[in-house]
Motif scaffolding. Structure first.
Motif, short mmCIF file in Angstrom:
data_model
loop_
_atom_site.label_atom_id
_atom_site.label_comp_id
_atom_site.label_asym_id
_atom_site.label_seq_id
_atom_site.Cartn_x
_atom_site.Cartn_y
_atom_site.Cartn_z
N VAL A 196 0.86 -1.18 0.00
CA VAL A 196 0.00 0.00 0.00
C VAL A 196 0.89 1.23 0.00
CG1 VAL A 196 -1.76 1.30 1.24
CG2 VAL A 196 -1.86 -1.20 1.20
N VAL A 197 0.78 2.05 -1.04
CA VAL A 197 1.68 3.19 -1.19
C VAL A 197 0.95 4.53 -1.27
CG1 VAL A 197 3.51 1.85 -2.28
CG2 VAL A 197 1.71 2.85 -3.70
N GLY A 198 -0.38 4.50 -1.26
CA GLY A 198 -1.13 5.74 -1.33
C GLY A 198 -2.62 5.50 -1.17
N THR A 199 -3.37 6.55 -1.45
CA THR A 199 -4.83 6.45 -1.35
C THR A 199 -5.48 7.11 -2.55
OG1 THR A 199 -5.00 8.52 -0.09
CG2 THR A 199 -4.85 6.46 1.17
N LEU A 200 -6.66 6.62 -2.86
CA LEU A 200 -7.52 7.23 -3.87
C LEU A 200 -8.63 7.95 -3.13
CD1 LEU A 200 -7.87 7.09 -7.10
CD2 LEU A 200 -9.79 5.59 -6.56
N ARG A 201 -8.72 9.24 -3.31
CA ARG A 201 -9.71 10.05 -2.60
C ARG A 201 -10.84 10.45 -3.55
NH1 ARG A 201 -7.11 14.88 0.22
NH2 ARG A 201 -6.42 13.21 1.62
#
Length: 381
Positions: free
Chosen positions: A338-343
């Motif tokens: 997991v390297v980021g998020t989708l907002r």
């Protein structure tokens, strides 16, 4: 490290969307939620996470406990349960409250009692069932609270089986909507009881108080509630064209206002709100993350879990989806990290974030490569 934002164009959502001229649905209810049944998305939320006195809408939890006992085999529809003095005095004809008109020291079949709770909102029926399952109403209320928390309904606390006013009888509109969703999804064989219009017991016919039944096409549940403290409320559900919505509201000043608001809110739920599919689990997003000290300069990102947005149709034009990560990412990176998020953001919409994972491995550069990368980074500032 700097924060990287990448906006993803969603042309397929915005092409035919009308301009956002005014807010979405508004209500005079003190608490309200519109939920999509299929996804559990909250489409509209007005104080929906604030615990409130639910009145007879808490009988949904009583029914759930009975249905689970039936499926576990500890209770059967043909069991005849005794009507205690407490059940008769607290919830029977002598109480002046909603009642099934059970006679003291008589016995009643579980199947009839279920009808009495769901259709007639009988407090006496609730107490008879509570005493059979929990040994006492207070012990059963503790069981209700524990089970609600196990199901993730964390706002719930129950002091009785009926919804009678008590400082310990509280639950949020969101959790009531989720409770309705559980009843529909997990107990389909019994769900038809919620849409039955009348039930006669001991020669006394009583009618279902749900104002949507027979008035709003597709409506088939669930429960009304009213006390002086809570006002008039409803948990309702309806299905049209393969879409089901659940509405919850509380705090209306009169029975007539409840009926009007029920129809208005359900119409908005099915006509004015939509659930839009943005990504499926494993889909790649149209953005690559910068990598530092890696044998590759960037890495692909994919969504973990399905991504949907449930919102007012006017808000589609202003839907914004962004990729967020602290970058550049530092190698080594393994596929699946997991390297980021989708907002996902939009007007009158609860912002949602979903995990983004790396699509491939990126090994760390060798010593000379790391030195070169560090020098280049210093030169670029």
């Amino acid at each position: 490290m700097r924060k990287i934002f990448g906006t993803i164009a969603l042309i397929f959502l915005t092409a035919a969307a009308p301009a956002l001229a005014q807010p979405g649905f508004q209500t005079e209810a003190s608490h309200a939620v519109i939920m999509d049944y299929e996804t559990g998305e909250v489409l509209f939320n007005h104080n929906g996470d604030e615990a409130m006195p639910p009145a007879s809408m808490s009988k949904m939890m009583t029914v759930l406990m009975v249905l689970e006992a039936l499926e576990a085999g500890s209770l059967s529809l043909d069991d005849e349960l005794p009507v205690s003095v407490h059940a008769w005095r607290t919830g029977g004809a002598a109480s002046g409250s909603s009642t099934m008109f059970l006679e003291v020291n008589s016995r009643a079949r579980v199947e009839d009692l279920l009808h009495g709770v769901i259709i007639q909102s009988g407090n006496d029926a609730c107490i008879v069932l509570a005493e059979a399952i929990g040994g006492s109403e207070s012990a059963f209320a503790d069981m209700m609270t524990d089970r609600a928390h196990e199901l993730g309904l964390t706002s719930a606390s129950f002091a009785n089986a009926t919804g009678w006013p008590d400082p310990g009888q509280m639950i949020s509109a969101r959790d009531l909507a989720e409770l309705a969703r559980i009843l529909i999804r997990d107990h389909p064989d019994y769900y038809g009881l919620w849409s039955e219009r009348e039930f006669t017991y001991n020669g006394i016919r009583q009618y279902n108080r749900n104002p949507l039944l027979g008035v709003f096409s597709g409506a088939d549940g669930l429960k009304t509630g009213h006390t002086e403290d809570s006002g008039y409320g409803l948990v309702g559900s309806a299905e049209r064209d393969g879409e089901r919505r659940i509405i919850v509201f509380n705090g209306m000043p009169s029975n007539a206002d409840r009926a009007t608001e029920a129809e208005r809110m359900m119409r908005a739920a099915l006509s004015d709100y939509g659930v839009y599919h943005l990504f499926s689990d494993g889909d790649a997003v149209d953005h690559r993350a910068e990598v530092f000290m890696g044998e590759a300069d960037s890495i692909g990102l994919q969504v973990q879990g399905d991504v949907t947005a449930g919102l007012h149709r006017r808000s589609r034009r202003d839907l914004r989806v962004t990729v967020n990560y602290d970058g550049p990412l530092v190698a080594p990176i393994a596929a699946g990290d997991v390297v980021g998020t989708l907002r996902v953001e939009a007007p009158d919409y609860e912002t949602h974030e979903y995990p983004l994972v790396a699509t491939e491995d990126v090994a760390r550069k060798g010593l000379m490569g790391r030195i070169g990368a560090a020098l280049a980074h210093m030169i670029r500032g």
